[in-house]
Design a protein around this motif. Structure first.
Motif, PDB file in Angstrom:
ATOM      1  N   ASP A 110       0.647  -0.750  -0.346  1.00  0.00           N
ATOM      2  CA  ASP A 110       0.207  -0.375  -0.242  1.00  0.00           C
ATOM      3  C   ASP A 110       0.945   1.561   0.481  1.00  0.00           C
ATOM      4  OD1 ASP A 110       0.807  -0.297   2.386  1.00  0.00           O
ATOM      5  OD2 ASP A 110      -0.554   0.134   3.378  1.00  0.00           O
ATOM      6  N   PRO A 112       1.005   3.451  -2.378  1.00  0.00           N
ATOM      7  CA  PRO A 112       0.656   4.942  -2.627  1.00  0.00           C
ATOM      8  C   PRO A 112      -0.100   5.436  -1.540  1.00  0.00           C
ATOM      9  CG  PRO A 112       0.406   3.233  -4.553  1.00  0.00           C
ATOM     10  CD  PRO A 112       1.103   2.608  -3.013  1.00  0.00           C
ATOM     11  N   VAL A 113      -0.852   5.018  -0.397  1.00  0.00           N
ATOM     12  CA  VAL A 113      -1.035   5.833   0.860  1.00  0.00           C
ATOM     13  C   VAL A 113      -0.056   6.039   2.157  1.00  0.00           C
ATOM     14  CG1 VAL A 113      -3.413   5.506   0.432  1.00  0.00           C
ATOM     15  CG2 VAL A 113      -2.062   3.564   1.388  1.00  0.00           C
ATOM     16  N   TYR A 154       0.661   6.717  14.562  1.00  0.00           N
ATOM     17  CA  TYR A 154       0.099   5.237  14.763  1.00  0.00           C
ATOM     18  C   TYR A 154       0.163   4.102  14.679  1.00  0.00           C
ATOM     19  CZ  TYR A 154      -4.276   8.195  13.840  1.00  0.00           C
ATOM     20  OH  TYR A 154      -5.174   9.485  14.426  1.00  0.00           O
ATOM     21  N   ARG A 221      -0.138  12.593   8.843  1.00  0.00           N
ATOM     22  CA  ARG A 221       0.074  12.407   8.438  1.00  0.00           C
ATOM     23  C   ARG A 221      -1.350  12.145   6.888  1.00  0.00           C
ATOM     24  NH1 ARG A 221      -2.374   6.772   8.967  1.00  0.00           N
ATOM     25  NH2 ARG A 221      -4.299   6.417   8.799  1.00  0.00           N
ATOM     26  N   PHE A 222      -0.596  11.834   5.986  1.00  0.00           N
ATOM     27  CA  PHE A 222      -0.950  11.685   4.867  1.00  0.00           C
ATOM     28  C   PHE A 222      -0.741  13.454   4.611  1.00  0.00           C
ATOM     29  CE2 PHE A 222      -4.115   9.311   5.632  1.00  0.00           C
ATOM     30  CZ  PHE A 222      -3.253   8.275   4.898  1.00  0.00           C
ATOM     31  N   ALA A 224       1.911  15.190   2.753  1.00  0.00           N
ATOM     32  CA  ALA A 224       2.554  15.526   1.833  1.00  0.00           C
ATOM     33  C   ALA A 224       2.936  14.330   1.571  1.00  0.00           C
ATOM     34  CB  ALA A 224       3.252  16.524   2.042  1.00  0.00           C
ATOM     35  N   ARG A 225       3.383  14.373   0.128  1.00  0.00           N
ATOM     36  CA  ARG A 225       4.643  13.318  -0.080  1.00  0.00           C
ATOM     37  C   ARG A 225       5.476  13.600   0.136  1.00  0.00           C
ATOM     38  NH1 ARG A 225       2.380   8.193  -2.311  1.00  0.00           N
ATOM     39  NH2 ARG A 225       3.192   7.435  -0.180  1.00  0.00           N
ATOM     40  N   TRP A 227       7.967  13.991  -2.138  1.00  0.00           N
ATOM     41  CA  TRP A 227       8.469  14.671  -3.039  1.00  0.00           C
ATOM     42  C   TRP A 227       7.763  16.294  -3.267  1.00  0.00           C
ATOM     43  CZ3 TRP A 227       6.255   9.811  -3.961  1.00  0.00           C
ATOM     44  CH2 TRP A 227       4.822   9.574  -4.006  1.00  0.00           C
ATOM     45  N   ASP A 228       7.220  16.076  -2.159  1.00  0.00           N
ATOM     46  CA  ASP A 228       6.389  17.354  -2.348  1.00  0.00           C
ATOM     47  C   ASP A 228       7.685  18.366  -1.119  1.00  0.00           C
ATOM     48  OD1 ASP A 228       4.270  16.856  -4.046  1.00  0.00           O
ATOM     49  OD2 ASP A 228       2.821  16.347  -1.912  1.00  0.00           O
ATOM     50  N   SER A 250       5.579  22.156   2.234  1.00  0.00           N
ATOM     51  CA  SER A 250       5.271  21.635   1.349  1.00  0.00           C
ATOM     52  C   SER A 250       3.905  23.445   1.057  1.00  0.00           C
ATOM     53  CB  SER A 250       4.570  20.138   1.020  1.00  0.00           C
ATOM     54  OG  SER A 250       4.204  20.342   0.399  1.00  0.00           O
TER      55      SER A 250
ATOM     56  N   ILE B  64      -6.343   7.771  -4.557  1.00  0.00           N
ATOM     57  CA  ILE B  64      -6.319   7.544  -3.097  1.00  0.00           C
ATOM     58  C   ILE B  64      -5.364   8.671  -2.715  1.00  0.00           C
ATOM     59  CG2 ILE B  64      -6.445   5.161  -2.966  1.00  0.00           C
ATOM     60  CD1 ILE B  64      -3.387   5.133  -3.823  1.00  0.00           C
ATOM     61  N   CYS B  66      -2.179  10.062  -3.536  1.00  0.00           N
ATOM     62  CA  CYS B  66      -0.816   9.196  -3.573  1.00  0.00           C
ATOM     63  C   CYS B  66       0.369  10.309  -3.971  1.00  0.00           C
ATOM     64  CB  CYS B  66      -1.074   8.018  -3.904  1.00  0.00           C
ATOM     65  SG  CYS B  66      -0.903   7.885  -5.846  1.00  0.00           S
ATOM     66  N   GLU B  67      -0.251  11.144  -5.234  1.00  0.00           N
ATOM     67  CA  GLU B  67      -0.209  12.834  -5.967  1.00  0.00           C
ATOM     68  C   GLU B  67       1.596  11.889  -6.586  1.00  0.00           C
ATOM     69  OE1 GLU B  67       1.984  14.927  -3.385  1.00  0.00           O
ATOM     70  OE2 GLU B  67       0.363  15.103  -1.530  1.00  0.00           O
ATOM     71  N   LEU B  68       1.128  10.448  -6.912  1.00  0.00           N
ATOM     72  CA  LEU B  68       2.148   9.987  -7.886  1.00  0.00           C
ATOM     73  C   LEU B  68       2.066  10.797  -9.564  1.00  0.00           C
ATOM     74  CD1 LEU B  68       2.486   5.822  -7.420  1.00  0.00           C
ATOM     75  CD2 LEU B  68       4.353   7.936  -6.764  1.00  0.00           C
ATOM     76  N   ARG B  81      -3.701  16.832  -2.876  1.00  0.00           N
ATOM     77  CA  ARG B  81      -3.800  17.078  -2.041  1.00  0.00           C
ATOM     78  C   ARG B  81      -4.215  15.333  -1.471  1.00  0.00           C
ATOM     79  NH1 ARG B  81       0.612  19.920   0.340  1.00  0.00           N
ATOM     80  NH2 ARG B  81       1.470  19.295  -1.732  1.00  0.00           N
ATOM     81  N   GLY B  82      -4.001  14.593  -0.491  1.00  0.00           N
ATOM     82  CA  GLY B  82      -4.885  14.026  -0.079  1.00  0.00           C
ATOM     83  C   GLY B  82      -5.354  14.193   2.115  1.00  0.00           C
ATOM     84  N   ALA B  83      -6.118  13.193   1.708  1.00  0.00           N
ATOM     85  CA  ALA B  83      -6.695  13.170   3.401  1.00  0.00           C
ATOM     86  C   ALA B  83      -7.413  12.308   3.654  1.00  0.00           C
ATOM     87  CB  ALA B  83      -7.442  14.290   3.300  1.00  0.00           C
ATOM     88  N   GLU B  84      -7.490  11.953   5.168  1.00  0.00           N
ATOM     89  CA  GLU B  84      -8.058  10.632   5.609  1.00  0.00           C
ATOM     90  C   GLU B  84      -9.232  10.220   5.494  1.00  0.00           C
ATOM     91  OE1 GLU B  84      -6.335   9.850   9.247  1.00  0.00           O
ATOM     92  OE2 GLU B  84      -6.646   7.434   9.775  1.00  0.00           O
ATOM     93  N   ARG B  96      -6.576   6.340   2.768  1.00  0.00           N
ATOM     94  CA  ARG B  96      -6.663   7.637   2.098  1.00  0.00           C
ATOM     95  C   ARG B  96      -7.251   7.820   0.670  1.00  0.00           C
ATOM     96  NH1 ARG B  96      -0.715  11.139   2.084  1.00  0.00           N
ATOM     97  NH2 ARG B  96      -0.643  12.354   0.245  1.00  0.00           N
ATOM     98  N   PRO B 119      -1.031   4.031  -9.794  1.00  0.00           N
ATOM     99  CA  PRO B 119      -1.249   3.193  -9.094  1.00  0.00           C
ATOM    100  C   PRO B 119      -2.521   2.545  -9.144  1.00  0.00           C
ATOM    101  CG  PRO B 119      -1.271   4.054  -7.249  1.00  0.00           C
ATOM    102  CD  PRO B 119      -1.016   5.070  -8.467  1.00  0.00           C
TER     103      PRO B 119
END
Lengths: 801, 243
Positions: A110, A112-113, A154, A221-222, A224-225, A227-228, A250, B64, B66-68, B81-84, B96, B119
């Motif tokens: 998982d 990507p998340v 978490y 949590r969530f 940024a990623r 690469w940001d 970011s 989801i 993921c920003e890929l 932007r992701g969020a929960e 997400r 993905p």
């Protein structure tokens, strides 16, 4: 190895790495020796700041010590002479393939998340060393997706690869063994004990060292990623230890703070306050505009009007003006303000400490030790008043490591038990007002009778440790806000007699307070008032203008009643701050300052070490750097500070403050340690010993100290931290408590000169008999209302009902 | 002589006929009515056009967050932007979801790297390129515009010229290619189902690319006339004279 480096050649241990002759340091682990010689060995569990365990087997390499080549974990193997190591052999590659395939059996894909995706050692190793495909088609093991193991962390057990890093950190480094392996075999998982959350001040470090995304931080949590993120190195201003950090942003918002491995300071560890306090930057309560009180409350105003109003207020005259605060500011801001206040406005009443510190001239004159010197193997460290775990958590980890691993002996000489008590060789908790006499008794050799509640056996144990020829470092802080600082000064005077060779590490906790003292934001030698004097002067009409440089006396000055009287009476209040504090709401002029991570500058930590503060994001609204505000106010008064850029300011600073004369300002950012620049000043004047007023036998002497999580602005403006402070309770020694005939948590009535209050009480074996302990600034009860700055020791009476 | 040599080339080419094709879509006659000749020219199966964000068959968003896609985008035109997810009311399967999803079509070069990177097959491209804007704000498609509707059909914005059946191609590129180019994956469906379509059939193999393009396009065109897409109404498609 050339002949010009004979020392290394003679001490190095020769070994062969992939056919090339290399040298290792004595006792060096193979994995480190290979890394240093340019050969990276993949690993998950190995961490240079923790003991090796060989859990993950990722670092297997082919090693031949004369008995034929075999696979051995390089993190568990010290280099021995003539060892032949092959990290590229067929069997090494096969081992790496196999280990990764095995590690990935149960690891969910998982990515990507997953917050770790993109900066994940498991991803990187699988990519660089893995087989590429898996033969496993079976179902992976399943657990409930992330479970909160504390308010900030978490845990996703599906992702965990059982490397033992977090559990080792909690146990070995933080001393909070609250997470552990549970179950056996394929069911092994990391978890907390039932009903015991992982509530450690250092829990965020486990997120940073987790080699997969099993542990994630709630605040990030969530967000940024990887690469940001854009990042820059800086220094934590949360406390005066000055932990080195990386700020990551970011979209012009700080989203994460990571620890940097600074050998001199924090060894890559951070407290959760260092790590998550950045959230306050984005608070909607940040000051964004200059504001002027036009008679109907504070209204946004033009900068020039506000600066002109400040200039007018400062013209009240140097004797009728007091300046409180300055520890929040970067060094450059402190210098600019000190220059404005001292040289241009001739003001002497300046104090960067808020009545909760120690006299500046004493602290400046104590022979300095660095953290490394204080925590050196085999030393004796006296904790005089300071509760490192609550006040200086990064220093706490170093001290704890020294005591647990390096054979340092800790002497705890504090008003009550501290976080280092389990590792202290001797613990003494003198009743408030007696610490000076206790140390004087040691200096005078009067070890036969108890002093201040400290038994003769304890006195002798302390005298033995201090009398040995081991180096002594005294970490001195203000352990009790309800007790005059003079008692600590007396103790220092007695230590100077007892151990003349002792060196000192300041335990003053507030941010850049050591920079402020170095820049002269302390009471002038001639008739300069300290914070208490300024507030008292304001309350009696002798002070007309109070300037608050990032200070909130209503919240931080120990005696709340005095601060209230002062701010009510005084004519002009000027607040320069990042937030509109309770004190700031009373202000006539408010100037918004750029905060942490928003401006370039420097920081002086408790050793006197200079480190960089670097800007990563834009200040909100019209907020600007503190030095610019000082320059603007100077311009409004018709004068000129003589600099219009940071470079000019630094040149001016180097020219006028001798300790900073040879500082390489541009080189600061590239060093993880930074130079110790502040030198020891003139020998301190300890003054005459104070005599503690005798107790009437009915009252309890108050001990008020600080907790890491409190109602301070930064904690309260960080959404993830705001709920962490515990409710205030009054702690009594078991014998005093049993006299009340109540159970833990029962409300008691506390009587002081200021009135009577109700607060829940509990028994605490760490509180000496005759004392009552309550932390400062916790929800539920304001301990500041119990403190009277006018007396040497605040006493309370506790009754049931 | 000089410039006459240039004219000579022009005159030589005069009688050779037109090599480029006239694009007829949207053409009006002199009365301002859409003419009978209003037909889009056929596009190759892997034409890249306006993106859509897909949903699973149960209506969950595939994205989801993921920003890929944003990470790989060479034009830096995607902002995610992701969020929960709220466990009680999740937007997507898992923890997400894509909280913000924006594509700036003033920058997008339709390279489809975002589609390759995704993905979950959340972002795919249709073949629609017949869209233009009158201001910059319209050029930035947000999740509202990109996400397929509750019927699984792409949103039809006023300035987009969707024709009946074109929604069939909203993930055409995915189905036309074999992952990693391996022939062994041809004709096997390695993708998840989509709301309104189910698991889409793989496109034909790639043995003879030159033939395939023509055949696939012709098959598509034929299919449009006969094929009614489920029970969905293609209101915005009615302008064409194709029916």
């Amino acid at each position: 190895m050339t002949a010009t480096e004979p020392t290394e050649a003679t001490t190095g241990i020769p070994f062969t790495l992939n056919g090339k002759a290399m040298e290792a340091k004595p006792g060096e682990m193979l994995i480190d020796a290979c890394e240093r010689n340019g050969e990276h060995i993949p690993r998950f569990c190995y961490h240079p700041r923790m003991k090796p365990v060989g859990m993950c087997r990722m670092c297997l390499v082919e090693v031949d010590t004369g008995r034929g080549p075999g696979l051995q974990p390089s993190c568990m193997l010290t280099v021995s002479p003539d060892m032949v190591v092959n990290t590229e052999s067929e069997s090494t590659k096969q081992a790496q393939d196999g280990i990764l395939e095995l590690t990935l059996i149960n690891h969910p894909l998982d990515c990507p998340v997953c917050d770790k995706g993109g900066e994940c050692p498991l991803q990187d190793n699988a990519y660089s060393y893995g087989p590429g495909e898996s033969r496993f088609v079976e179902e992976k093991r399943h657990y409930e997706k992330p479970i909160p193991i504390s308010d900030l962390v978490y845990l996703d057990r599906e992702r965990c690869i059982l490397c033992d890093r977090c559990t080792r950190f909690a146990d070995e480094v933080a001393g909070d063994p609250l997470i552990h392996f549970m179950d056996r075999g394929a069911q092994t998982q990391v978890n907390t004990f039932p009903d015991h959350p992982f509530s450690s001040y250092f829990s965020g470090n486990t997120v940073q060292i987790c080699p997969v995304g099993a542990l994630t931080a709630q605040p990030y949590r969530f967000k940024a990623r990887p690469w940001d993120l854009a990042e820059i190195e800086s220094t934590s201003t949360v406390d005066s230890t000055g932990a080195r950090i990386v700020l990551q942003s970011s979209g012009d918002r700080l989203v994460r703070v990571l620890g940097v491995d600074s050998e001199a300071v924090n060894w890559s560890w951070l407290s959760d306050k260092d790590r998550f306090g950045y959230e306050a930057n984005d608070s909607e309560n940040r000051l964004t505009d200059a504001m002027i009180d036009n008679g109907e409350g504070l209204e946004p105003a033009r900068w020039t009007d506000a600066a002109r109003k400040v200039a007018t207020a400062l013209a009240a005259g140097p004797d009728r003006t007091g300046v409180i605060g300055g520890a929040r500011l970067p060094l450059e801001g402190q210098y600019a303000w000190a220059k404005l206040l001292r040289q241009h406005a001739q003001i002497q009443n300046i104090d960067a400490q808020l009545g909760d510190g120690l006299p500046a001239q004493v602290m400046a004159g104590l022979p300095k030790a660095t953290i490394a010197e204080a925590t050196a193997a085999g030393g004796v460290v006296v904790l005089l008043g300071v509760d490192a775990k609550e006040e200086l958590p990064s220093l706490f980890l170093r001290l704890r490591h020294a005591a647990v691993e390096d054979g340092a002996s800790l002497i705890e000489l504090t008003p009550r038990t501290t976080g280092l008590a389990p590792h202290a060789a001797v613990s003494a908790h003198p009743v408030p007002g007696t610490v000076g006499t206790v140390v004087a008794a040691l200096a005078d050799g009067n070890l036969d009778q108890a002093v201040g509640g400290v038994e003769p056996a304890t006195l002798s144990a302390m005298a033995d440790l201090l009398g040995s020829d081991r180096p002594v470092t005294i970490v001195v802080g203000r352990g009790n806000l309800a007790e005059s600082a003079d008692f600590t000064v007396d103790a220092l005077a007695a230590f100077a007699r007892l151990v003349p060779s002792a060196r000192y590490l300041s335990g003053l906790r507030r941010g850049n307070v050591h920079g402020a003292l170095a820049m002269g934001l302390s009471p002038g030698a001639v008739d300069g008032l300290d914070t208490e004097g300024i507030l008292r002067g304001a309350a009696t009409g002798k002070i007309d203008t109070i300037v608050l440089l990032g200070a909130d006396p209503l919240a931080d000055f120990p005696d709340r009643a005095l601060a209230e009287r002062a701010l009510e009476r005084v004519d002009n209040i000027i607040a320069v701050d990042t937030f509109l504090t309770e004190s700031g709401e009373n202000a006539d002029v408010v100037l918004p300052a750029a905060g942490f991570g928003e401006v370039d500058g420097s920081f002086v930590n408790l050793e006197g070490r200079l480190s960089p503060l670097q800007a990563k994001v834009t200040p909100p609204g019209q907020a600007r750097a503190d030095w610019m505000i000082a320059a603007e106010v100077a311009a409004a008064t018709g004068s000129d500070l003589g600099f219009i850029s940071l470079e000019e300011l630094r040149a001016d600073l180097s020219a006028s403050v001798s300790d900073f004369a040879s500082v390489d300002w541009d080189g600061l950012a590239t060093s993880d340690d930074g130079p110790v620049v502040v030198t020891t000043g003139d020998a301190p004047d300890f003054g005459d010993p104070v005599v503690a007023p005798s107790s009437d036998g009915y009252g309890l002497r108050l001990v008020v100290d600080r907790k890491l999580w409190d109602l301070g602005t930064m904690v309260q403006q960080s959404p993830s931290l705001a709920n962490l402070p515990a409710e205030a309770t009054l702690a009594l020694s078991p014998s005093d408590f049993s006299g009340l005939g109540i159970t833990d948590g029962t409300d008691v009535t506390v009587e002081t000169r200021a009135g009577s209050f109700t607060v829940p009480a509990r028994a605490d074996a760490g509180v000496p008999k005759g004392a009552a302990h309550i932390p400062f600034r916790l929800p539920g009860f304001d301990a500041g209302s119990l403190i009277d700055a006018g007396v040497a020791i605040s006493e309370i009476r506790v009754t049931v009902g | 002589m000089g410039y006459l040599e240039g004219f000579a080339v022009t005159f030589k080419k005069w009688g050779e006929g037109v090599t480029t094709k006239e694009y007829r879509a949207g053409k009006t006659n002199r009365k301002g009515e859409i003419s009978d000749k209003d037909q889009k020219a056929p596009k190759p199966p892997r034409a890249h056009g306006r993106h859509v964000l897909n949903r699973y068959e149960d209506g969950m968003e595939k994205c989801i967050g993921c920003e890929l896609c944003a990470g790989v985008c060479p034009a830096k035109c995607i902002y995610v932007r992701g969020a929960e997810n709220d466990p009680e009311d999740p937007k997507s399967p898992g923890e997400r979801f894509g909280f913000v999803y924006e594509i700036n079509y003033l920058r997008c070069i339709h390279c489809d790297l975002c589609v390759e990177a995704c993905p979950t097959e959340a972002i795919t491209e249709s073949k629609l390129f017949e869209f233009s804007f009158l201001n910059r704000e319209d050029a930035i498609y947000t999740k509202n515009e990109l996400l397929v509707g509750d019927d699984g059909l792409p949103q039809h914005l006023p300035w987009e010229d969707w024709r009946p059946g074109e929604d069939e191609h909203t993930s055409g590129w995915m189905r036309a290619t074999a992952p990693a180019g391996k022939a062994s994956y041809e004709n096997s469906a390695a993708w998840s189902g989509e709301l309104g379509y189910g698991v889409r059939a793989p496109e034909v193999g790639q043995d003879n690319p030159e033939d395939q393009v023509v055949e696939a396009v012709e098959a598509d065109l034929d299919a449009h006339g006969a094929h009614e897409h489920g029970a969905h109404e293609h209101g915005a498609h009615e302008q064409g004279g194709h029916h």
